[in-house]
Every structure is written in structure tokens, then in C-alpha cells.
Motif scaffolding. Sequence first.
Motif, PDB file in Angstrom:
ATOM      1  N   LYS A   1      81.234  39.058   4.542  1.00 56.70           N
ATOM      2  CA  LYS A   1      81.710  37.906   5.324  1.00 56.70           C
ATOM      3  C   LYS A   1      82.917  38.282   6.180  1.00 56.70           C
ATOM      4  CE  LYS A   1      83.450  33.171   4.807  1.00 56.70           C
ATOM      5  NZ  LYS A   1      83.818  32.098   3.846  1.00 56.70           N
ATOM      6  N   GLN A   2      83.852  39.043   5.619  1.00 57.98           N
ATOM      7  CA  GLN A   2      85.058  39.434   6.362  1.00 57.98           C
ATOM      8  C   GLN A   2      84.718  40.351   7.537  1.00 57.98           C
ATOM      9  OE1 GLN A   2      88.148  38.182   5.906  1.00 57.98           O
ATOM     10  NE2 GLN A   2      87.168  36.860   4.398  1.00 57.98           N
ATOM     11  N   ILE A   3      83.744  41.225   7.346  1.00 61.68           N
ATOM     12  CA  ILE A   3      83.320  42.107   8.453  1.00 61.68           C
ATOM     13  C   ILE A   3      82.743  41.280   9.592  1.00 61.68           C
ATOM     14  CG2 ILE A   3      81.665  43.891   9.156  1.00 61.68           C
ATOM     15  CD1 ILE A   3      81.997  45.147   6.382  1.00 61.68           C
ATOM     16  N   LEU A   4      81.893  40.308   9.258  1.00 65.47           N
ATOM     17  CA  LEU A   4      81.289  39.460  10.290  1.00 65.47           C
ATOM     18  C   LEU A   4      82.344  38.660  11.048  1.00 65.47           C
ATOM     19  CD1 LEU A   4      78.043  38.112   8.554  1.00 65.47           C
ATOM     20  CD2 LEU A   4      78.222  39.886  10.292  1.00 65.47           C
ATOM     21  N   ILE A   5      83.343  38.154  10.330  1.00 68.08           N
ATOM     22  CA  ILE A   5      84.425  37.413  10.993  1.00 68.08           C
ATOM     23  C   ILE A   5      85.174  38.334  11.955  1.00 68.08           C
ATOM     24  CG2 ILE A   5      86.649  36.255  10.647  1.00 68.08           C
ATOM     25  CD1 ILE A   5      85.525  35.219   7.945  1.00 68.08           C
ATOM     26  N   SER A   6      85.457  39.542  11.486  1.00 66.31           N
ATOM     27  CA  SER A   6      86.159  40.519  12.326  1.00 66.31           C
ATOM     28  C   SER A   6      85.330  40.873  13.564  1.00 66.31           C
ATOM     29  CB  SER A   6      86.443  41.785  11.508  1.00 66.31           C
ATOM     30  OG  SER A   6      86.949  42.807  12.330  1.00 66.31           O
ATOM     31  N   LEU A   7      84.040  41.075  13.381  1.00 69.40           N
ATOM     32  CA  LEU A   7      83.163  41.416  14.516  1.00 69.40           C
ATOM     33  C   LEU A   7      83.090  40.273  15.516  1.00 69.40           C
ATOM     34  CD1 LEU A   7      80.228  43.244  12.673  1.00 69.40           C
ATOM     35  CD2 LEU A   7      81.943  44.290  14.161  1.00 69.40           C
ATOM     36  N   ARG A   8      83.095  39.046  14.999  1.00 72.64           N
ATOM     37  CA  ARG A   8      83.043  37.883  15.897  1.00 72.64           C
ATOM     38  C   ARG A   8      84.277  37.822  16.784  1.00 72.64           C
ATOM     39  NH1 ARG A   8      84.680  32.534  15.603  1.00 72.64           N
ATOM     40  NH2 ARG A   8      85.397  32.767  13.465  1.00 72.64           N
TER      41      ARG A   8
END
Length: 516
Positions: free
Chosen positions: A77-84
Motif C-alpha cells: 500500500k505504501q509503495i502504491l501511495i508513493s508511486l501515485r
Amino acid sequence: MVKDQKDNLFSLVKSMTKSEKRQFKLYVGRLGVNEDSKFLNLFNILDKLSVYDEDAILKNGDIKKQQLANVKSHLYKQILISLRLNPSHQNVRSQLREQLDFASILYHKGLYKQALKILDKSKEIAIQNEEKNLAFEVVELEKVIEAQYITRSISGRADELTIQAKKLSQANVITSKLSNLSLQLYGLFLKFGYAKNEKDAQEIHDYFNARLPKYDLEDLGFREKLWLYRSYFWYSFLLQDFLNCFKYALKWVKLYDQNPSMVNLNPVFFAKGQNYLLESLFYINNKEKFKYHLDKFEALVTNKSFTIDENVDALTFLYLNIHRVNYYFFDGSFKDGLHLIPKIEAELVKYTDRIDEHHRMIFNYKFASMHFGAENYKECIRYLNKIITTKSIAMREDLQCFARVLNVVAHYEGGYDYHIEALLRDTYKFLIKIDDMYEVQKEMIKFIRGLQDIYPQDIKKAFIELHKRLKVYENHPYERRAFLYLDIISWLESNIQNRPVSEIIREKYYEHFGTQ
């Protein structure tokens, strides 16, 4: 426990670029408490691993086995937030969603005028960029705010929003119906393949017309036209009407020419349109237009202004290289195209996780066909074996069928006849299992079944007889496509006339289209 790269979190970490990894570490390190967090430690371990290894994770990290699932989920989840948050993943669509969120927050805080100001600007941008689903969401939120009767907006505002909502809703309904139709037609192709007779063609015709919504072309925007042309393309493709495939693929491509701003907003559909246009030109054997559009496509996707991410990069690599190979099939100049094979194979390695096995097998069939045309029969057989021995996926039957037929022919041409009887027997057993075969395939089965009983001195007579039986299908509306996989007519003529197959194909091409 070592697993392959199908572990979702591991695949996501491995897909990240250096800049994305750097930003992620900055993102999670914004608070000191995260510096030694379990999920950051897990990220660092996964980044160093070449394959997913659960034992290595538990050994090198401070994560207990019972904690691993939760830590992995949190890291994902944290990776996806960062990528967004990464600028490379920001586009009009994501910016509009962000503005919608901002407006919703302002509305719930009672700051109605501020919310409406953001929404009005967002709506204008959404409509300009053909994001009509998001525009409809904007209007619906505007209606909710106006319904509070707190803003005391200008008179006629209710009618204005109602009309906007109705128009956007109608456009979205047409788009939904057309996109459904396009997807359903593609589903029919995957399930049943092309129309094999008039009965199949009539069923496809009835299916298409029953689901095609009523529309006025003048009222359609970019998005609706895109799905309309896609639907007509698949309808024509199912009917093997390649001239109409070209017609609608060209409309699709010209739609982007007329709306250049849409290329970077919808790069996948742009690339697919270019691919289908080139595929149609290949099927109708128009080398001149094929070369023009291939060069144009290559110039567009290599231009610095073209937005490219991992997905688009894989698609453009796939489409460009399939058609670079196809170019040498028009006039039988197979030897001239052999230099492409090692280059493509070397580059394919970096696309292992992004190009599916089916498309890799298509490359292998193209490579095998090119080597066959260049009379490199040993190399041809090597690439065909990669297809024939593939068990990991449900390979398309037509690809398997023609790979096996070409394999028999390559063994015959190459003089590898030490186990030809067993090869003929295995090929025959495979072919008779195929349902709903084309007549061309049936004729090939008969020929292969009888080949082992033919004396060497009678082989030319057998070739002449098969050529006579297959020639009637060469321009047949439902049978001719079989010859696109394997130009068996030209091969038979090469054996009958004792000339290279490349020479036969080249002669036919220039006889039909004239010299260059």
C-alpha cells in the motif's frame, strides 16, 4: 521457501525504477519513526533479492513469520501511495480525481463556494480531455452542493446542471455500450476464432447489429468514436474482412491525428490502433502503405514528447518488432530480415515480465518462418520446437497447428528424415484433435497422412495434386487466412518448379504490384 516472481509485492518492487525507489525511501523517511520500520526493512531486502525467497526475508529481517503477511500488505500500500505521488505517474485523469477529492473536502467543511470554484474548473478540463465519466461526477457533486440552497447561485443554475448531466450521461451510455460491444466481439474471437463459413458470418452479423447502439456520428466525441471504430474493426476482423479492418483501423489512427493531445492521455489505445492498422495492411499485402505507417509509428513513439511508461514501453516494443519482421514477408526477402532476430531476442529478455508467453511464441513462429524462407531449416526447426514443446499455457490452436505443419515441411526440406515417420504420426494425431478446422487444414491432414506411403519418385506428382486442391481456397473469404500463417501454395510451387520459395514469393509480389 523460494518462489518465482509472481509474488505480487516482489514483482511490484522489481518493476520500480531507481528514481521511484529513491522517492519511496524519501516518502517513508519523512518521519524519523519510519527509518527502522519493518516494512522499510522488508523493502530493502526485496530490492536486493533476485528471486522471492521467504526464508531469506525471515533470516535477514526482524519480521516474524506470523507478521510477514501484514507487513507485506502495508508495504504494498505504501509503495502504491508513493508511486501515485510520483510526477511520472501524474496525468490529467489523476489530477482531476485529486481536484474532486479536494472539492469534496471543502464541501464537507462547509466551504461551498471554494468547492464550486474547483469543480467548475475541473469540469472544463475534463470535457476538454474527453474525460466524460469524471465530468459527470463533477456535475453530480455540483448538484449536491447547489441543492443545499446556501450558495444562492445565479438563476437558471439548476437547469444548466441538469442539461449538462443529461448530455454527459447520454455520451457515457453510448460509450459504455460501444466498449461492451468491442470487448464482447474480442471475447468471441478468443472463444471461437474467425468466421469459417456463411453460417458463422450471419451469426456474427446478427450479434453485432443487435448490440450496436443508435448514434449520430456528428454528436460523438473522441472517446465515443474510438470505441465505435474499435467495434467495427473487431466485427470486420471476425469476418476476415481485412479491407474493412484497414478502413476502421485507419479511422482510429486518424482520430488521434486530429486530436494529438489524446495520444499521451490514451497511449495504449493509440499504440493498439497503430498495431491494428499495420496488421490490416499486412493482411491485404500493401507493402508501400505498411512501410509508411510503420515509419510514422516509430517516429511518433521515439519522439521525446511521447509519454511512455513500463506498459506502453512493452506494447510499443512488441508492435514495432512484430511488424519490422512482417515487412520482410511481403516480397519474400527473408534473408534480408535475419539480422533482426538476434536483436529482438536480446531485447526480449528485459520484457520477460511484461510480454506474455503467447506473444513470445508468435515471435518464435515469425523467426521460424523467416528462417524457413531463407532455407535455414535447422534454425527453423529449433524455433518451432519452442512452440511445439510449450505446455505451460493453452496455446492458440491455430498457432500450434501451423507450427507442426511447418515443422514437418522443414524436416522434409532439410533432409532430416531419419524419424520422419514418427513426426508425421505425431503431427497427424495432434491435428485430428482440433475442432472446427479450416478446409485448408483438413487438406493438409490428408496430405500428411498419406505422405509416408508416397514413393520418392511420386512426390512431385503428390505436390501437384495438393497444389490443385489448395489453390481453390487461396482467395476464399473464409479460408485464405490460413495461407497467412504458412504460404503452402508458394512452397508447393517452389518444389514443383525446383526454385527457392523466396524467389516464388518475390515474383508473385512484383507481378501483382510491379517493380519497386
